[in-house]
Design an enzyme around this catalytic site. Structure first.
Site, PDB file in Angstrom:
ATOM      1  N   SER A  94       6.070   7.641 -11.530  1.00 56.16           N
ATOM      2  CA  SER A  94       4.726   7.789 -10.968  1.00 56.16           C
ATOM      3  C   SER A  94       4.204   9.196 -11.219  1.00 56.16           C
ATOM      4  CB  SER A  94       4.813   7.544  -9.461  1.00 56.16           C
ATOM      5  OG  SER A  94       3.635   7.962  -8.827  1.00 56.16           O
ATOM      6  N   TYR A 125       9.133   8.841  -0.500  1.00 61.33           N
ATOM      7  CA  TYR A 125       8.897   7.884  -1.596  1.00 61.33           C
ATOM      8  C   TYR A 125       8.791   8.641  -2.930  1.00 61.33           C
ATOM      9  CZ  TYR A 125       5.870   5.816  -5.065  1.00 61.33           C
ATOM     10  OH  TYR A 125       5.348   5.437  -6.270  1.00 61.33           O
ATOM     11  N   LYS A 143      11.301   8.996  -6.677  1.00 56.04           N
ATOM     12  CA  LYS A 143      10.920   8.901  -8.097  1.00 56.04           C
ATOM     13  C   LYS A 143      11.462  10.125  -8.851  1.00 56.04           C
ATOM     14  CE  LYS A 143       8.648   5.013  -7.963  1.00 56.04           C
ATOM     15  NZ  LYS A 143       9.287   3.815  -8.524  1.00 56.04           N
TER      16      LYS A 143
END
Ligand code: UD1
Length: 340
Positions: A125, A152, A156
């Protein structure tokens, strides 16, 4: 014939990528635990493509189940989407996020290594860039762990770091890290689309639910950002373009490039108010909105430099903002209650 394992293939990006894979002639095996998706997606995918998808309802935390799948199927490459992805929830239950996203990925990688499948596309992302110093954002910008404000986003970064280390130790891996900007829209059939549980966190599904009458009014999170109209600017990309980016990445992996990293974005930014206006045009209704407090962790502007993907993958987003809003609206209006 290549067999592609798609983890999280029932989700928003996973389902659209599965359609593109089937249309490009790949066989697809989907693993999904359905925690945030519906099995009905598979019928819709088969309706669109008139092809079959093999499906395993399994959790990546179950290493044995994963290994059993590898023993049954001849997998050539993996596209790894399966993850929890709600930013605010990740701040409340970080351990669940770390366990699910990190442990699940480690299980997957261990199984891949054991079975000598070393070709992977990872769903990363633009969040890994944190608050970029300038825009547009190129792949060589630093990963800004210190400005990423949520677990979150950190998962990544951690997975990207893990993959870079794994590749350093064993260069027979081929890995594409794809950093998505803001995927929106839906397949133009209106059969599949974004279907978040509960109240959407992201802008587009929220706007779509206001348009369909399920929610009252869009909260615009801040109008005092350093942008032309004061609202946040993002690089929205049609999910079918994004899906096609994965096909290009798989083709690239066949040339043994090692570990490669690409932004998947359009290079154009739209503000929240511009998105609302474009959606109004697509649905033919007024979308009520009000200016609300800034959302913690949001940045002013984020858009990609998409040149590297264009030059090295031959990838270019083709669908503009009108098409993104029209397709999102077709999906939402045909399926006001999602997949039921
Ligand atoms: C968010 C996540 C990002 C994740 C991405 C894809 C945050 C801080 N970032 O990106 O980590 O990779 O989704 O899932 O959550 N907005 C409103 N009202 C709303 C919702 C959003 O005004 O109800 C605004 C936001 O302030 C922002 C823009 O719309 O300016 C886009 O927001 P969103 O769709 O949530 O995406 P990102 O925040 O860019």
């Amino acid at each position: 014939m290549s067999n592609i394992l798609v983890t999280g293939g029932c989700g928003f990006i996973g389902s659209h990528t599965t359609v593109s894979l089937l249309e490009a002639g790949y066989n697809v095996i989907v693993i999904d635990n359905l925690v945030n998706s519906s099995k009905k997606v598979l019928e819709r995918i088969e309706k669109i493509t008139k092809k079959n998808v093999k499906f395993y309802q399994e959790d990546l935390l179950d290493g044995k189940a994963l290994n059993d799948i590898y023993e049954k199927e001849e997998i050539t490459s993996v596209i790894h989407f399966a993850a929890l992805k709600a930013v605010s929830e990740s701040c409340e239950i970080p351990l669940v996020y770390f366990n699910n996203n990190i442990t699940g990925t480690i299980n997957l990688l261990k199984t891949m290594e054991r079975n000598n499948v070393k070709s992977l596309v990872f769903s990363s992302s633009a969040t890994v860039y944190g608050k970029p110093a300038t825009v547009p954002i190129s792949e060589d910008f630093p990963i800004a762990a210190l400005t990423v404000s949520n677990p979150y986003g950190r998962t990544k970064i951690m997975i990207e770091d893990m993959l870079r280390d794994i590749y350093k130790a064993d260069s027979t891996w081929n890995i594409a890290l794809l950093r998505y900007f803001n995927p929106i829209g839906a397949h133009e059939s209106g059969e599949i689309g974004e279907n978040p549980n509960g109240i959407p966190n992201n802008l587009l599904p929220y706007v779509a639910k206001v348009a369909v009458g399920e929610l009252e009014c869009v909260n615009v999170y801040g109008d005092d950002y350093d942008t032309p109209d004061g609202t946040g600017v993002r690089d929205y990309i049609h999910v079918v373009d994004l899906a096609e980016g994965h096909i290009k990445a798989l083709e690239k992996l066949k040339t043994n490039p090692g570990l490669v990293t690409y932004n998947l974005g359009t290079g154009t930014g739209y503000s929240v108010l511009e998105i609302i206006k474009n959606f109004e045009k697509a649905c033919g209704k007024k979308i009520p909105y009000k200016i609300a407090e800034r959302r913690k962790g949001d940045i002013d502007t984020c858009y990609a430099n998409p040149e590297k993907a264009r030059l090295e993958l031959g990838f270019e987003a083709k669908r503009g903002i009108d098409k993104m809003c029209e397709d999102a609206w077709r999906w939402q209006s045909k399926n006001p209650k999602g997949y039921c």
